[in-house]
Design a protein around this motif. Structure first.
Motif, mmCIF file in Angstrom:
data_model
loop_
_atom_site.group_PDB
_atom_site.id
_atom_site.type_symbol
_atom_site.label_atom_id
_atom_site.label_comp_id
_atom_site.label_asym_id
_atom_site.label_seq_id
_atom_site.Cartn_x
_atom_site.Cartn_y
_atom_site.Cartn_z
ATOM 1 N N VAL A 101 0.862 -1.178 0.000
ATOM 2 C CA VAL A 101 0.000 0.000 0.000
ATOM 3 C C VAL A 101 0.902 1.233 0.000
ATOM 4 O O VAL A 101 1.687 1.436 0.930
ATOM 5 C CB VAL A 101 -0.910 0.020 1.242
ATOM 6 N N TYR A 102 0.832 2.018 -1.044
ATOM 7 C CA TYR A 102 1.532 3.304 -1.094
ATOM 8 C C TYR A 102 0.552 4.341 -0.559
ATOM 9 O O TYR A 102 -0.558 4.487 -1.081
ATOM 10 C CB TYR A 102 1.942 3.614 -2.530
ATOM 11 N N TYR A 103 0.943 5.082 0.498
ATOM 12 C CA TYR A 103 -0.043 5.862 1.255
ATOM 13 C C TYR A 103 0.383 7.323 1.383
ATOM 14 O O TYR A 103 1.542 7.629 1.695
ATOM 15 C CB TYR A 103 -0.201 5.258 2.651
ATOM 16 N N THR A 104 -0.585 8.226 1.155
ATOM 17 C CA THR A 104 -0.371 9.664 1.319
ATOM 18 C C THR A 104 -1.222 10.166 2.488
ATOM 19 O O THR A 104 -2.436 9.972 2.515
ATOM 20 C CB THR A 104 -0.728 10.421 0.026
ATOM 21 N N HIS A 105 -0.567 10.825 3.439
ATOM 22 C CA HIS A 105 -1.228 11.248 4.675
ATOM 23 C C HIS A 105 -2.198 12.406 4.450
ATOM 24 O O HIS A 105 -2.138 13.119 3.440
ATOM 25 C CB HIS A 105 -0.184 11.648 5.730
ATOM 26 N N GLY A 106 -3.080 12.590 5.420
ATOM 27 C CA GLY A 106 -4.040 13.679 5.370
ATOM 28 C C GLY A 106 -3.447 14.995 5.842
ATOM 29 O O GLY A 106 -2.265 15.117 6.139
ATOM 30 N N GLY A 107 -4.333 15.994 5.927
ATOM 31 C CA GLY A 107 -3.909 17.332 6.318
ATOM 32 C C GLY A 107 -4.204 18.375 5.267
ATOM 33 O O GLY A 107 -3.588 19.437 5.219
ATOM 34 N N ILE A 133 3.603 -1.259 3.725
ATOM 35 C CA ILE A 133 3.047 0.077 3.511
ATOM 36 C C ILE A 133 4.190 1.064 3.381
ATOM 37 O O ILE A 133 5.140 1.049 4.166
ATOM 38 C CB ILE A 133 2.067 0.492 4.631
ATOM 39 N N ALA A 134 4.111 1.884 2.339
ATOM 40 C CA ALA A 134 5.103 2.929 2.076
ATOM 41 C C ALA A 134 4.383 4.268 2.184
ATOM 42 O O ALA A 134 3.543 4.601 1.344
ATOM 43 C CB ALA A 134 5.705 2.754 0.686
ATOM 44 N N MET A 135 4.689 5.029 3.244
ATOM 45 C CA MET A 135 3.989 6.280 3.525
ATOM 46 C C MET A 135 4.874 7.447 3.088
ATOM 47 O O MET A 135 5.892 7.750 3.714
ATOM 48 C CB MET A 135 3.642 6.363 5.014
ATOM 49 N N ALA A 136 4.473 8.096 2.008
ATOM 50 C CA ALA A 136 5.285 9.164 1.413
ATOM 51 C C ALA A 136 5.061 10.487 2.138
ATOM 52 O O ALA A 136 3.926 10.937 2.293
ATOM 53 C CB ALA A 136 4.926 9.317 -0.061
ATOM 54 N N ASP A 137 6.147 11.115 2.574
ATOM 55 C CA ASP A 137 6.048 12.387 3.296
ATOM 56 C C ASP A 137 6.302 13.544 2.334
ATOM 57 O O ASP A 137 7.315 14.235 2.396
ATOM 58 C CB ASP A 137 7.028 12.407 4.461
ATOM 59 N N PHE A 138 5.332 13.745 1.450
ATOM 60 C CA PHE A 138 5.423 14.738 0.383
ATOM 61 C C PHE A 138 5.529 16.159 0.935
ATOM 62 O O PHE A 138 5.249 16.413 2.113
ATOM 63 C CB PHE A 138 4.177 14.616 -0.513
ATOM 64 N N SER A 162 6.088 10.778 -8.026
ATOM 65 C CA SER A 162 7.478 10.312 -8.062
ATOM 66 C C SER A 162 7.701 9.181 -7.071
ATOM 67 O O SER A 162 8.411 8.207 -7.365
ATOM 68 C CB SER A 162 8.430 11.472 -7.749
ATOM 69 N N GLY A 163 7.123 9.297 -5.894
ATOM 70 C CA GLY A 163 7.286 8.260 -4.882
ATOM 71 C C GLY A 163 6.654 6.952 -5.302
ATOM 72 O O GLY A 163 7.219 5.873 -5.059
ATOM 73 N N LEU A 164 5.479 7.026 -5.912
ATOM 74 C CA LEU A 164 4.826 5.801 -6.389
ATOM 75 C C LEU A 164 5.711 5.113 -7.421
ATOM 76 O O LEU A 164 5.921 3.891 -7.374
ATOM 77 C CB LEU A 164 3.455 6.160 -6.969
ATOM 78 N N LEU A 181 0.452 -3.518 -6.106
ATOM 79 C CA LEU A 181 0.733 -2.213 -5.507
ATOM 80 C C LEU A 181 -0.491 -1.333 -5.689
ATOM 81 O O LEU A 181 -0.963 -1.139 -6.810
ATOM 82 C CB LEU A 181 1.951 -1.577 -6.192
ATOM 83 N N ILE A 182 -1.024 -0.829 -4.581
ATOM 84 C CA ILE A 182 -2.157 0.089 -4.648
ATOM 85 C C ILE A 182 -1.749 1.411 -4.022
ATOM 86 O O ILE A 182 -0.754 1.502 -3.296
ATOM 87 C CB ILE A 182 -3.414 -0.470 -3.950
ATOM 88 N N ILE A 183 -2.529 2.446 -4.299
ATOM 89 C CA ILE A 183 -2.302 3.740 -3.673
ATOM 90 C C ILE A 183 -3.502 4.079 -2.808
ATOM 91 O O ILE A 183 -4.652 3.871 -3.204
ATOM 92 C CB ILE A 183 -2.037 4.841 -4.724
ATOM 93 N N GLY A 184 -3.214 4.584 -1.597
ATOM 94 C CA GLY A 184 -4.278 4.980 -0.684
ATOM 95 C C GLY A 184 -3.939 6.278 0.009
ATOM 96 O O GLY A 184 -2.797 6.761 -0.059
ATOM 97 N N GLY A 185 -4.915 6.834 0.684
ATOM 98 C CA GLY A 185 -4.688 8.052 1.445
ATOM 99 C C GLY A 185 -5.990 8.548 2.031
ATOM 100 O O GLY A 185 -7.078 8.145 1.607
ATOM 101 N N ASP A 186 -5.881 9.416 3.028
ATOM 102 C CA ASP A 186 -7.074 9.946 3.694
ATOM 103 C C ASP A 186 -7.122 11.460 3.589
ATOM 104 O O ASP A 186 -6.091 12.133 3.613
ATOM 105 C CB ASP A 186 -7.078 9.547 5.179
#
Length: 344
Positions: A101-107, A133-138, A162-164, A181-186
């Motif tokens: 799971v490639y994950y982008t955080h909320g905010g 899980i790979a959590m990208a800190d963009f 780029s991170g994906l 490989l999927i992409i997720g985020g909240d």
């Protein structure tokens, strides 16, 4: 008493954890610079500190144990800007090749970090379901993540795309299956998950992902909207969004030109045709509920495989605050892992 405490729909465990916490309402601003000044004021700094303390309180080793997990930090160079971005990478111990799971955080695309306590806990819960899980800190648009530079759209999207690609290209060294490989985020990360998938689709690169899992996506760019009744019905339950602050912070120009890569609610059929299965996860008592629901209906109408699940009695992004309703966090994490394992 806050609207959250007054609302009979909301789960009592969530009410107990939130207490009297509520994000402060913000007035409209005229520019991104004005929004930055608000955040940097003494009042703004105090509000952010209070919010950070609450978010930390929802995470613990007991609720989201690290036992049995390998946790490390990876880095990549983002294109086209050449900046360095960190990835918080977690996986169960062992040599098994795993779905990821490639994950982008909320905010709201403007603040927070994958390295915040509650996001680390949420990542551990997802990894405990037997996936990496790979959590990208963009790069955020207003306040730094672990990436110290702040920049508006398309900086965060560039980093996410780029991170994906980096994770996909480095699947062998990460011990993950590039075909699962999927992409997720909240919230704002749910925006980026959808926008990243659409950018990959536009670039002929969508084969790199087998699914998209967008939780409570923050995609309209304007609130309230009559077509999204929850933006009125659930206004000021936990989050306060009915101003133009985040739109100015992330990309007012992109909103005015109706760019779907900044604000996916503007997407047309050509933007989404060709996407793999998209799951939209919404929270009943969230101002953003209906923009997620309407995007799901749009996907179905465009012929995109999609499903939608609504977590009753929950507020915005309940899942990423594991102490509020651990059963909800684990249930949704299990569904995310299911998509990564099966593409369904």
């Amino acid at each position: 008493m806050t609207k959250l405490q007054e609302d009979p729909r909301i789960d009592p465990s969530i009410k107990k954890m939130f207490g009297d916490f509520c994000q402060p309402a913000r007035a409209d601003v005229s520019s991104r610079d004005e929004m930055l000044a608000q955040l940097q004021s003494l009042e703004g700094a105090a509000a952010l500190a209070n919010e950070a303390a609450f978010f930390r309180s929802t995470a613990s080793e007991e609720i989201a144990p690290s036992t049995g997990l390998t946790i490390r930090t990876e880095t990549f160079v983002s294109s086209p800007d050449g900046n360095t971005v960190k990835i918080l990478f977690m996986r169960p111990e062992g040599d098994e090749v795993l779905p990821c799971v490639y994950y982008t955080h909320g905010g709201g695309m403007v603040y927070l970090s994958a390295f915040d306590d509650n996001y680390q806990a949420w990542g551990r819960i997802i990894a405990s379901q037997g996936v990496a899980i790979a959590m990208a800190d963009f790069r955020n648009a207003l306040l730094p993540s672990s990436a110290r530079e702040v920049a508006p759209f398309p900086a965060g999207l560039n980093d996410s795309v780029s991170g994906l690609r980096w994770v996909h290209d480095n699947a062998a060294s990460l011990g993950i299956d590039s075909d699962r490989l999927i992409i997720g985020g909240d919230s704002g990360g749910g925006n980026l998950a959808l926008a990243t998938a659409m950018k990959l689709n536009r670039d002929g690169d969508v084969h790199r992902i087998k699914g998209v899992y967008s939780l409570c996506p923050f995609i309209a760019g304007k609130w309230p909207l009559p077509e999204n009744p929850s933006s009125i019905e659930n206004a000021d339950i936990f989050i306060s969004i009915n101003s133009n602050c985040t739109t100015h912070g992330y990309g007012m120009e992109a909103f005015e030109r109706q760019d779907p890569l900044a604000w996916p609610s503007f997407a047309k059929e050509d933007d989404v045709k060709g996407l793999p299965l998209v799951v939209i996860n919404i929270n009943e008592c969230d101002p953003l509920r209906d923009e997620g629901l309407n995007f799901y209906r749009f996907l179905r109408g465009a012929g995109v495989p999609a499903r939608c699940r609504q977590m009753m009695g929950t507020v915005h992004a309940t899942e990423v605050f594991p102490g509020c309703a651990p059963d909800v966090s684990y249930n949704t994490a299990n569904d995310i892992a299911y998509l990564a394992r099966t593409g369904r």
